[in-house]
Motif scaffolding. Structure first.
Motif, PDB file in Angstrom:
ATOM      1  N   ASP A   1       0.829  -1.211   0.000  1.00  0.00           N
ATOM      2  CA  ASP A   1       0.000   0.000   0.000  1.00  0.00           C
ATOM      3  C   ASP A   1       0.862   1.259   0.000  1.00  0.00           C
ATOM      4  O   ASP A   1       0.562   2.241  -0.694  1.00  0.00           O
ATOM      5  N   ALA A   2       1.942   1.231   0.797  1.00  0.00           N
ATOM      6  CA  ALA A   2       2.832   2.389   0.858  1.00  0.00           C
ATOM      7  C   ALA A   2       3.496   2.635  -0.490  1.00  0.00           C
ATOM      8  O   ALA A   2       3.648   3.786  -0.929  1.00  0.00           O
ATOM      9  N   ALA A   3       3.886   1.561  -1.162  1.00  0.00           N
ATOM     10  CA  ALA A   3       4.531   1.692  -2.475  1.00  0.00           C
ATOM     11  C   ALA A   3       3.556   2.275  -3.499  1.00  0.00           C
ATOM     12  O   ALA A   3       3.928   3.114  -4.319  1.00  0.00           O
ATOM     13  N   GLU A   4       2.294   1.843  -3.419  1.00  0.00           N
ATOM     14  CA  GLU A   4       1.302   2.337  -4.362  1.00  0.00           C
ATOM     15  C   GLU A   4       0.985   3.817  -4.141  1.00  0.00           C
ATOM     16  O   GLU A   4       0.595   4.519  -5.069  1.00  0.00           O
ATOM     17  N   GLN A   5       1.191   4.271  -2.915  1.00  0.00           N
ATOM     18  CA  GLN A   5       0.931   5.674  -2.590  1.00  0.00           C
ATOM     19  C   GLN A   5       2.198   6.530  -2.683  1.00  0.00           C
ATOM     20  O   GLN A   5       2.198   7.690  -2.277  1.00  0.00           O
ATOM     21  N   ASN A   6       3.253   5.936  -3.219  1.00  0.00           N
ATOM     22  CA  ASN A   6       4.534   6.633  -3.386  1.00  0.00           C
ATOM     23  C   ASN A   6       5.117   7.124  -2.061  1.00  0.00           C
ATOM     24  O   ASN A   6       5.790   8.159  -2.007  1.00  0.00           O
ATOM     25  N   ASN A   7       4.841   6.361  -0.994  1.00  0.00           N
ATOM     26  CA  ASN A   7       5.421   6.692   0.312  1.00  0.00           C
ATOM     27  C   ASN A   7       6.588   5.749   0.613  1.00  0.00           C
ATOM     28  O   ASN A   7       6.727   5.230   1.716  1.00  0.00           O
ATOM     29  N   ASN A   8       7.413   5.536  -0.408  1.00  0.00           N
ATOM     30  CA  ASN A   8       8.461   4.525  -0.258  1.00  0.00           C
ATOM     31  C   ASN A   8       9.846   5.113  -0.052  1.00  0.00           C
ATOM     32  O   ASN A   8      10.855   4.461  -0.317  1.00  0.00           O
ATOM     33  N   THR A   9       9.908   6.342   0.404  1.00  0.00           N
ATOM     34  CA  THR A   9      11.216   6.962   0.642  1.00  0.00           C
ATOM     35  C   THR A   9      11.445   7.249   2.121  1.00  0.00           C
ATOM     36  O   THR A   9      12.490   7.777   2.488  1.00  0.00           O
ATOM     37  N   THR A  10      10.498   6.917   2.947  1.00  0.00           N
ATOM     38  CA  THR A  10      10.618   7.225   4.371  1.00  0.00           C
ATOM     39  C   THR A  10      11.301   6.085   5.116  1.00  0.00           C
ATOM     40  O   THR A  10      11.366   4.944   4.641  1.00  0.00           O
ATOM     41  N   ARG A  11      11.791   6.398   6.315  1.00  0.00           N
ATOM     42  CA  ARG A  11      12.386   5.360   7.163  1.00  0.00           C
ATOM     43  C   ARG A  11      11.337   4.336   7.570  1.00  0.00           C
ATOM     44  O   ARG A  11      11.630   3.140   7.702  1.00  0.00           O
ATOM     45  N   GLU A  12      10.121   4.799   7.739  1.00  0.00           N
ATOM     46  CA  GLU A  12       9.031   3.907   8.121  1.00  0.00           C
ATOM     47  C   GLU A  12       8.785   2.866   7.031  1.00  0.00           C
ATOM     48  O   GLU A  12       8.630   1.674   7.315  1.00  0.00           O
ATOM     49  N   PHE A  13       8.773   3.315   5.781  1.00  0.00           N
ATOM     50  CA  PHE A  13       8.575   2.374   4.674  1.00  0.00           C
ATOM     51  C   PHE A  13       9.723   1.379   4.594  1.00  0.00           C
ATOM     52  O   PHE A  13       9.517   0.182   4.366  1.00  0.00           O
ATOM     53  N   ALA A  14      10.944   1.880   4.783  1.00  0.00           N
ATOM     54  CA  ALA A  14      12.112   0.990   4.731  1.00  0.00           C
ATOM     55  C   ALA A  14      12.017  -0.076   5.816  1.00  0.00           C
ATOM     56  O   ALA A  14      12.319  -1.257   5.575  1.00  0.00           O
ATOM     57  N   ALA A  15      11.569   0.343   7.016  1.00  0.00           N
ATOM     58  CA  ALA A  15      11.435  -0.616   8.122  1.00  0.00           C
ATOM     59  C   ALA A  15      10.353  -1.643   7.824  1.00  0.00           C
ATOM     60  O   ALA A  15      10.525  -2.849   8.088  1.00  0.00           O
ATOM     61  N   ILE A  16       9.241  -1.185   7.261  1.00  0.00           N
ATOM     62  CA  ILE A  16       8.145  -2.092   6.918  1.00  0.00           C
ATOM     63  C   ILE A  16       8.584  -3.071   5.829  1.00  0.00           C
ATOM     64  O   ILE A  16       8.299  -4.274   5.888  1.00  0.00           O
ATOM     65  N   SER A  17       9.288  -2.554   4.823  1.00  0.00           N
ATOM     66  CA  SER A  17       9.749  -3.400   3.729  1.00  0.00           C
ATOM     67  C   SER A  17      10.705  -4.480   4.222  1.00  0.00           C
ATOM     68  O   SER A  17      10.599  -5.655   3.846  1.00  0.00           O
ATOM     69  N   ASP A  18      11.640  -4.060   5.079  1.00  0.00           N
ATOM     70  CA  ASP A  18      12.584  -5.032   5.651  1.00  0.00           C
ATOM     71  C   ASP A  18      11.843  -6.064   6.505  1.00  0.00           C
ATOM     72  O   ASP A  18      12.149  -7.270   6.455  1.00  0.00           O
ATOM     73  N   CYS A  19      10.875  -5.579   7.265  1.00  0.00           N
ATOM     74  CA  CYS A  19      10.110  -6.474   8.143  1.00  0.00           C
ATOM     75  C   CYS A  19       9.347  -7.506   7.325  1.00  0.00           C
ATOM     76  O   CYS A  19       9.279  -8.688   7.692  1.00  0.00           O
ATOM     77  N   SER A  20       8.800  -7.077   6.215  1.00  0.00           N
ATOM     78  CA  SER A  20       8.070  -7.994   5.339  1.00  0.00           C
ATOM     79  C   SER A  20       8.984  -9.106   4.834  1.00  0.00           C
ATOM     80  O   SER A  20       8.621 -10.285   4.850  1.00  0.00           O
ATOM     81  N   SER A  21      10.177  -8.728   4.399  1.00  0.00           N
ATOM     82  CA  SER A  21      11.137  -9.712   3.915  1.00  0.00           C
ATOM     83  C   SER A  21      11.569 -10.664   5.026  1.00  0.00           C
ATOM     84  O   SER A  21      11.686 -11.879   4.823  1.00  0.00           O
ATOM     85  N   LEU A  22      11.784 -10.115   6.208  1.00  0.00           N
ATOM     86  CA  LEU A  22      12.214 -10.920   7.352  1.00  0.00           C
ATOM     87  C   LEU A  22      11.135 -11.928   7.759  1.00  0.00           C
ATOM     88  O   LEU A  22      11.445 -13.077   8.100  1.00  0.00           O
ATOM     89  N   PHE A  23       9.898 -11.507   7.702  1.00  0.00           N
ATOM     90  CA  PHE A  23       8.823 -12.429   8.082  1.00  0.00           C
ATOM     91  C   PHE A  23       8.582 -13.496   7.028  1.00  0.00           C
ATOM     92  O   PHE A  23       8.166 -14.615   7.351  1.00  0.00           O
ATOM     93  N   GLU A  24       8.850 -13.180   5.786  1.00  0.00           N
ATOM     94  CA  GLU A  24       8.778 -14.214   4.751  1.00  0.00           C
ATOM     95  C   GLU A  24       9.807 -15.307   5.058  1.00  0.00           C
ATOM     96  O   GLU A  24       9.515 -16.502   4.935  1.00  0.00           O
ATOM     97  N   ASP A  25      11.002 -14.875   5.453  1.00  0.00           N
ATOM     98  CA  ASP A  25      12.043 -15.837   5.811  1.00  0.00           C
ATOM     99  C   ASP A  25      11.641 -16.637   7.048  1.00  0.00           C
ATOM    100  O   ASP A  25      11.863 -17.855   7.116  1.00  0.00           O
ATOM    101  N   ALA A  26      11.068 -15.934   8.028  1.00  0.00           N
ATOM    102  CA  ALA A  26      10.651 -16.604   9.264  1.00  0.00           C
ATOM    103  C   ALA A  26       9.603 -17.675   8.977  1.00  0.00           C
ATOM    104  O   ALA A  26       9.667 -18.789   9.519  1.00  0.00           O
ATOM    105  N   VAL A  27       8.659 -17.356   8.129  1.00  0.00           N
ATOM    106  CA  VAL A  27       7.622 -18.320   7.767  1.00  0.00           C
ATOM    107  C   VAL A  27       8.245 -19.548   7.090  1.00  0.00           C
ATOM    108  O   VAL A  27       7.887 -20.694   7.398  1.00  0.00           O
ATOM    109  N   ASP A  28       9.184 -19.330   6.191  1.00  0.00           N
ATOM    110  CA  ASP A  28       9.860 -20.446   5.514  1.00  0.00           C
ATOM    111  C   ASP A  28      10.568 -21.347   6.521  1.00  0.00           C
ATOM    112  O   ASP A  28      10.534 -22.591   6.419  1.00  0.00           O
ATOM    113  N   GLU A  29      11.233 -20.725   7.495  1.00  0.00           N
ATOM    114  CA  GLU A  29      11.982 -21.492   8.494  1.00  0.00           C
ATOM    115  C   GLU A  29      11.045 -22.279   9.410  1.00  0.00           C
ATOM    116  O   GLU A  29      11.347 -23.433   9.769  1.00  0.00           O
ATOM    117  N   ILE A  30       9.923 -21.691   9.760  1.00  0.00           N
ATOM    118  CA  ILE A  30       8.966 -22.419  10.606  1.00  0.00           C
ATOM    119  C   ILE A  30       8.308 -23.544   9.814  1.00  0.00           C
ATOM    120  O   ILE A  30       8.032 -24.616  10.351  1.00  0.00           O
TER     121      ILE A  30
END
Length: 211
Positions: free
Chosen positions: A101-130
């Motif tokens: 949603d943030a990417a679609e609204q062009n809010n992808n330059t903030t620290r908040e977006f970067a943290a959310i993006s990283d978190c999304s990737s990290l949780f994808e990895d976590a799900v794979d490991e579980i």
């Protein structure tokens, strides 16, 4: 009605009453036995959860599975991993949707977006490991490898999943306080608890296997 008829009637009534009383006692004993069995299974989960870092969360999230666990540490560990996977998957979908949603609204330059993006990737990895942990638990003793070795794999993957979840919240340290940060961090904290508990129960089971 003569005396003999009265005696026969009394005997019949006594017999009926005895049969009724016996049936009632038998049903009560059977019901009590079932309750005792359920109580034993539930108490096993409660005691097992004492070895975890978050025993209240552990018992609350696993007590409904007492009939499936049936006083078995291996089954309890598998159920705990299942619960952890369910929570992690839900969280992965949640942060993925926020990131998109943030990417679609062009809010992808903030620290908040970067943290959310990283978190999304990290949780994808976590799900794979579980998921790998869940699969390995189902294959215990069926692959020709030692159960101890298989459990060490599960311990490694569950530990990695927990590390990824921790890293997600670490990424928000430099993000300004706000509703989004608070919401994501609170949700991640809840997921981390069930993942941590699952790892602890796997560790407890592994200790019993090694003993």
């Amino acid at each position: 009605m003569n005396q003999k008829s009265l005696e026969n009637m009394e005997l019949q009534l006594s017999t009926i009453f005895f049969l009724f009383l016996s049936t009632t006692v038998l049903l009560a004993a059977t019901t009590t036995g079932q309750q005792t069995s359920d109580d034993i299974d539930t108490e096993f989960i409660r005691q097992s959860c004492e070895s975890t870092r978050y025993p209240d969360t552990c018992f609350t999230s696993l007590s409904n599975y007492s009939s499936a666990v049936q006083h078995d540490s291996g089954r309890l560990a598998r159920v705990a991993i299942h619960v952890a996977l369910s929570n992690a998957t839900h969280m992965a979908n949640y942060v993925s949707n926020i990131s998109r949603d943030a990417a679609e609204q062009n809010n992808n330059t903030t620290r908040e977006f970067a943290a959310i993006s990283d978190c999304s990737s990290l949780f994808e990895d976590a799900v794979d490991e579980i998921k790998k942990s869940r699969t390995e638990m189902k294959r215990l003793g069926l692959t020709g490898e030692s159960v101890k070795f298989q459990l060490s794999n599960v311990q490694t993957w569950m530990s990695a999943a927990l590390t990824n979840e921790d890293t997600c919240t670490d990424g928000f340290q430099k993000v300004d306080d706000g509703n989004m940060k608070a919401d994501v961090c609170d949700r991640v904290a809840a997921v981390k608890k069930v993942t941590s508990n699952a790892l602890a129960l796997v560790n407890s089971y592994a200790d019993k296997i090694s003993a």
